[in-house]
Design an enzyme around this catalytic site. Structure first.
Site, PDB file in Angstrom:
ATOM      1  N   THR A  13       0.806  -1.221   0.000  1.00  0.00           N
ATOM      2  CA  THR A  13       0.000   0.000   0.000  1.00  0.00           C
ATOM      3  C   THR A  13       0.840   1.272   0.000  1.00  0.00           C
ATOM      4  O   THR A  13       0.378   2.322  -0.433  1.00  0.00           O
ATOM      5  CB  THR A  13      -0.908   0.047   1.242  1.00  0.00           C
ATOM      6  OG1 THR A  13      -0.068  -0.089   2.399  1.00  0.00           O
ATOM      7  CG2 THR A  13      -1.945  -1.063   1.208  1.00  0.00           C
ATOM      8  N   ILE A  16       8.103   1.107   0.622  1.00  0.00           N
ATOM      9  CA  ILE A  16       8.924   0.247  -0.245  1.00  0.00           C
ATOM     10  C   ILE A  16       8.030  -0.662  -1.093  1.00  0.00           C
ATOM     11  O   ILE A  16       8.275  -0.854  -2.291  1.00  0.00           O
ATOM     12  CB  ILE A  16       9.896  -0.591   0.617  1.00  0.00           C
ATOM     13  CG1 ILE A  16      10.867   0.334   1.368  1.00  0.00           C
ATOM     14  CG2 ILE A  16      10.667  -1.596  -0.244  1.00  0.00           C
ATOM     15  CD1 ILE A  16      11.715  -0.373   2.426  1.00  0.00           C
ATOM     16  N   SER A  36      -3.157  -4.233   4.985  1.00  0.00           N
ATOM     17  CA  SER A  36      -3.862  -4.734   6.176  1.00  0.00           C
ATOM     18  C   SER A  36      -5.364  -4.489   6.096  1.00  0.00           C
ATOM     19  O   SER A  36      -6.140  -5.232   6.674  1.00  0.00           O
ATOM     20  CB  SER A  36      -3.299  -4.090   7.444  1.00  0.00           C
ATOM     21  OG  SER A  36      -3.599  -2.711   7.468  1.00  0.00           O
ATOM     22  N   SER A  40      -6.555   1.058   3.254  1.00  0.00           N
ATOM     23  CA  SER A  40      -5.139   1.393   3.032  1.00  0.00           C
ATOM     24  C   SER A  40      -4.836   1.592   1.556  1.00  0.00           C
ATOM     25  O   SER A  40      -3.804   2.163   1.197  1.00  0.00           O
ATOM     26  CB  SER A  40      -4.216   0.285   3.551  1.00  0.00           C
ATOM     27  OG  SER A  40      -4.509  -0.063   4.860  1.00  0.00           O
ATOM     28  N   GLY A 117       5.799  -5.083   6.996  1.00  0.00           N
ATOM     29  CA  GLY A 117       6.584  -5.075   8.224  1.00  0.00           C
ATOM     30  C   GLY A 117       6.048  -4.060   9.210  1.00  0.00           C
ATOM     31  O   GLY A 117       5.425  -3.071   8.822  1.00  0.00           O
ATOM     32  N   SER A 171      14.108  -8.292   4.634  1.00  0.00           N
ATOM     33  CA  SER A 171      14.516  -8.310   6.042  1.00  0.00           C
ATOM     34  C   SER A 171      14.978  -6.892   6.413  1.00  0.00           C
ATOM     35  O   SER A 171      14.388  -5.909   5.959  1.00  0.00           O
ATOM     36  CB  SER A 171      15.605  -9.359   6.229  1.00  0.00           C
ATOM     37  OG  SER A 171      16.078  -9.364   7.545  1.00  0.00           O
ATOM     38  N   TYR A 188      11.961  -6.497  16.830  1.00  0.00           N
ATOM     39  CA  TYR A 188      11.952  -6.252  15.378  1.00  0.00           C
ATOM     40  C   TYR A 188      13.167  -6.932  14.738  1.00  0.00           C
ATOM     41  O   TYR A 188      13.041  -7.677  13.758  1.00  0.00           O
ATOM     42  CB  TYR A 188      11.974  -4.739  15.121  1.00  0.00           C
ATOM     43  CG  TYR A 188      12.103  -4.365  13.665  1.00  0.00           C
ATOM     44  CD1 TYR A 188      10.986  -4.355  12.835  1.00  0.00           C
ATOM     45  CD2 TYR A 188      13.338  -4.012  13.111  1.00  0.00           C
ATOM     46  CE1 TYR A 188      11.109  -3.997  11.477  1.00  0.00           C
ATOM     47  CE2 TYR A 188      13.462  -3.666  11.778  1.00  0.00           C
ATOM     48  CZ  TYR A 188      12.345  -3.659  10.964  1.00  0.00           C
ATOM     49  OH  TYR A 188      12.464  -3.325   9.638  1.00  0.00           O
ATOM     50  N   LYS A 192      13.386 -10.072  11.976  1.00  0.00           N
ATOM     51  CA  LYS A 192      14.031  -9.920  10.669  1.00  0.00           C
ATOM     52  C   LYS A 192      15.201 -10.905  10.518  1.00  0.00           C
ATOM     53  O   LYS A 192      15.473 -11.400   9.422  1.00  0.00           O
ATOM     54  CB  LYS A 192      14.520  -8.479  10.490  1.00  0.00           C
ATOM     55  CG  LYS A 192      13.375  -7.470  10.366  1.00  0.00           C
ATOM     56  CD  LYS A 192      12.554  -7.751   9.120  1.00  0.00           C
ATOM     57  CE  LYS A 192      11.548  -6.663   8.803  1.00  0.00           C
ATOM     58  NZ  LYS A 192      10.774  -6.933   7.588  1.00  0.00           N
ATOM     59  N   LEU A 220      18.965   2.154   6.087  1.00  0.00           N
ATOM     60  CA  LEU A 220      17.898   3.147   6.256  1.00  0.00           C
ATOM     61  C   LEU A 220      17.246   3.478   4.913  1.00  0.00           C
ATOM     62  O   LEU A 220      17.933   3.823   3.956  1.00  0.00           O
ATOM     63  CB  LEU A 220      18.509   4.407   6.875  1.00  0.00           C
ATOM     64  CG  LEU A 220      17.549   5.428   7.440  1.00  0.00           C
ATOM     65  CD1 LEU A 220      16.661   4.812   8.508  1.00  0.00           C
ATOM     66  CD2 LEU A 220      18.335   6.599   8.028  1.00  0.00           C
TER      67      LEU A 220
HETATM   68  P1  NDP Z   1       5.806   1.242   5.805  1.00  0.00           P
HETATM   69  O1  NDP Z   1       5.543   1.414   7.269  1.00  0.00           O
HETATM   70  O2  NDP Z   1       5.886   2.433   4.936  1.00  0.00           O
HETATM   71  O3  NDP Z   1       4.691   0.244   5.179  1.00  0.00           O
HETATM   72  C1  NDP Z   1       4.393  -0.949   5.859  1.00  0.00           C
HETATM   73  C2  NDP Z   1       3.586  -1.833   4.944  1.00  0.00           C
HETATM   74  O4  NDP Z   1       3.322  -3.068   5.655  1.00  0.00           O
HETATM   75  C3  NDP Z   1       2.229  -1.224   4.598  1.00  0.00           C
HETATM   76  O5  NDP Z   1       1.855  -1.591   3.301  1.00  0.00           O
HETATM   77  C4  NDP Z   1       1.307  -1.871   5.622  1.00  0.00           C
HETATM   78  O6  NDP Z   1      -0.055  -1.984   5.193  1.00  0.00           O
HETATM   79  C5  NDP Z   1       1.905  -3.268   5.713  1.00  0.00           C
HETATM   80  N1  NDP Z   1       1.477  -3.877   6.974  1.00  0.00           N
HETATM   81  C6  NDP Z   1       1.781  -3.484   8.221  1.00  0.00           C
HETATM   82  N2  NDP Z   1       1.094  -4.232   9.119  1.00  0.00           N
HETATM   83  C7  NDP Z   1       0.349  -5.105   8.399  1.00  0.00           C
HETATM   84  C8  NDP Z   1      -0.590  -6.105   8.744  1.00  0.00           C
HETATM   85  N3  NDP Z   1      -0.929  -6.359  10.025  1.00  0.00           N
HETATM   86  N4  NDP Z   1      -1.182  -6.813   7.752  1.00  0.00           N
HETATM   87  C9  NDP Z   1      -0.888  -6.553   6.445  1.00  0.00           C
HETATM   88  N5  NDP Z   1      -0.023  -5.605   6.062  1.00  0.00           N
HETATM   89  C10 NDP Z   1       0.588  -4.881   7.032  1.00  0.00           C
HETATM   90  O7  NDP Z   1       7.137   0.335   5.732  1.00  0.00           O
HETATM   91  P2  NDP Z   1       8.422   0.460   4.780  1.00  0.00           P
HETATM   92  O8  NDP Z   1       7.993   0.610   3.372  1.00  0.00           O
HETATM   93  O9  NDP Z   1       9.370   1.407   5.378  1.00  0.00           O
HETATM   94  O10 NDP Z   1       9.064  -1.002   4.995  1.00  0.00           O
HETATM   95  C11 NDP Z   1       8.759  -2.097   4.156  1.00  0.00           C
HETATM   96  C12 NDP Z   1       9.585  -3.288   4.623  1.00  0.00           C
HETATM   97  O11 NDP Z   1      10.963  -2.951   4.586  1.00  0.00           O
HETATM   98  C13 NDP Z   1       9.279  -3.710   6.053  1.00  0.00           C
HETATM   99  O12 NDP Z   1       9.296  -5.110   6.144  1.00  0.00           O
HETATM  100  C14 NDP Z   1      10.429  -3.118   6.846  1.00  0.00           C
HETATM  101  O13 NDP Z   1      10.679  -3.843   8.015  1.00  0.00           O
HETATM  102  C15 NDP Z   1      11.564  -3.221   5.849  1.00  0.00           C
HETATM  103  N6  NDP Z   1      12.641  -2.273   6.056  1.00  0.00           N
HETATM  104  C16 NDP Z   1      12.396  -0.917   6.084  1.00  0.00           C
HETATM  105  C17 NDP Z   1      13.438  -0.039   6.284  1.00  0.00           C
HETATM  106  C18 NDP Z   1      13.229   1.439   6.342  1.00  0.00           C
HETATM  107  O14 NDP Z   1      14.196   2.147   6.673  1.00  0.00           O
HETATM  108  N7  NDP Z   1      12.064   1.965   6.020  1.00  0.00           N
HETATM  109  C19 NDP Z   1      14.831  -0.513   6.448  1.00  0.00           C
HETATM  110  C20 NDP Z   1      14.944  -1.950   6.388  1.00  0.00           C
HETATM  111  C21 NDP Z   1      13.903  -2.782   6.193  1.00  0.00           C
HETATM  112  P3  NDP Z   1      -1.163  -0.892   5.672  1.00  0.00           P
HETATM  113  O15 NDP Z   1      -0.942   0.330   4.839  1.00  0.00           O
HETATM  114  O16 NDP Z   1      -2.461  -1.566   5.417  1.00  0.00           O
HETATM  115  O17 NDP Z   1      -0.900  -0.633   7.131  1.00  0.00           O
END
Ligand code: NDP
Length: 265
Positions: A13, A16, A36, A40, A117, A171, A188, A192, A220
């Site tokens: 949604t 990344i 989720s 969203s 995540g 991860s 967290y 991962k 990051l």
């Molecule tokens: P965001 O917080 O921007 O987006 C999180 C995404 O995960 C959303 O699409 C959200 O959906 C979905 N999500 C969260 N909870 C649930 C749930 N219960 N059920 C279904 N979907 C869910 O995250 P990022 O884009 O920053 O991160 C993406 C991935 O990259 C993650 O796994 C994160 O751990 C990893 N990562 C991120 C880093 C960073 O610096 N940003 C660095 C390293 C890894 P909804 O909109 O419906 O809530």
């Protein structure tokens, strides 16, 4: 004859995951996108991914991955389906409910990207059982179930695809045992690390089937809600601990996913 490749992307949604959807769509893949809640997908409905070929379609499904393992027993999920009329690049959008891996016979599952995540709001000692469960269910256990479901489907789909199917798990550097430790991220980071180790072993287990398994551990990625919504002190600690690592954009990660999908073939 090769079928239209389909990518299943969780966390699609925003951040990344949304960048990955945009990249894959621009390369001609159809996408099943998981968020989720149906709400969203509001921004996605207003600004859908650009499509580049006639047979392409996209579908958004609301699956609360925190509700593991209950969601794995559900037959259908609420969502919407974008399709195009022949000769047109304008979307038609239908609301409805669909099984996770139910496509038109002309499409086949080619790629799974586990990108959903959640971060940790407080240090481990202050997290109650429900927060511990949410982090583990979203970041690790749901990803494992999706790998299992996708791999079973890919065993059947691989002969219809022009390149071998692929799984990419997202991860984090916080799950890398050789990276600096950042306090306040124990749960967290552990989720991962588990995903990274699962990916490594699954890659070996599936090697003889031709299904490729990769894991990316970004440092990051600044312009996402995950980092924007951190408290100022947490964000400052993150930046100072990982300051020596390059800051990446969601589009950088999307390009890496695309390179992995196209590699080894
Ligand atoms: P965001 O917080 O921007 O987006 C999180 C995404 O995960 C959303 O699409 C959200 O959906 C979905 N999500 C969260 N909870 C649930 C749930 N219960 N059920 C279904 N979907 C869910 O995250 P990022 O884009 O920053 O991160 C993406 C991935 O990259 C993650 O796994 C994160 O751990 C990893 N990562 C991120 C880093 C960073 O610096 N940003 C660095 C390293 C890894 P909804 O909109 O419906 O809530």
């Amino acid at each position: 004859m090769s079928k239209t490749p389909v990518a299943l992307i969780t966390g699609a949604t925003r951040g990344i995951g949304r960048a990955i959807v945009d990249k894959l769509s621009s390369e001609g893949l159809s996408c099943v996108m998981v968020g989720s809640r149906k709400e969203s997908f509001g921004p996605m409905k207003k600004s859908p991914p650009v499509i580049c070929r006639e047979s392409q379609w996209h579908r958004g499904l609301a699956i609360d991955l925190a509700q593991w393992p209950q969601w794995t027993h559900q037959d259908k999920f609420d969502g919407f389906h974008f399709s195009t009329a022949a000769g047109s690049h304008t979307y038609r959008c239908n609301d409805g409910a669909w099984p996770l891996l139910d496509f038109a016979p002309s499409s086949e599952l080619a790629l799974l990207v586990n990108c959903a995540g959640v971060t940790q709001a407080s240090p481990a000692l202050r997290c109650d059982a429900s927060e511990i469960q949410q982090i583990t269910n979203v970041n690790y256990l749901s990803a494992v179930s999706l790998c299992n479901m996708a791999a079973k489907r890919m065993l059947r789909s691989r002969k219809h695809l022009s390149r071998p199917p692929c799984i990419v798990n997202i991860s984090s550097i916080l799950g890398d045992p050789t990276a600096p430790v950042l306090t306040g991220t124990a749960l967290y980071g552990a989720s991962k690390a588990a995903l990274a180790q699962f990916s490594r072993t699954l890659a070996a287990e599936l090697a003889r089937t031709g299904i490729r398994v990769h894991c990316l551990s970004p440092s990051l990625v600044a312009q996402t809600d995950m980092v924007r919504t951190l408290e100022d002190t947490s964000r400052a600690r993150l930046q100072s601990t990982f300051g020596q690592f390059p800051v990446q954009s969601p589009q950088d990660i999307a390009s890496q996913v695309w390179e992995l999908y196209g590699s080894d073939v």
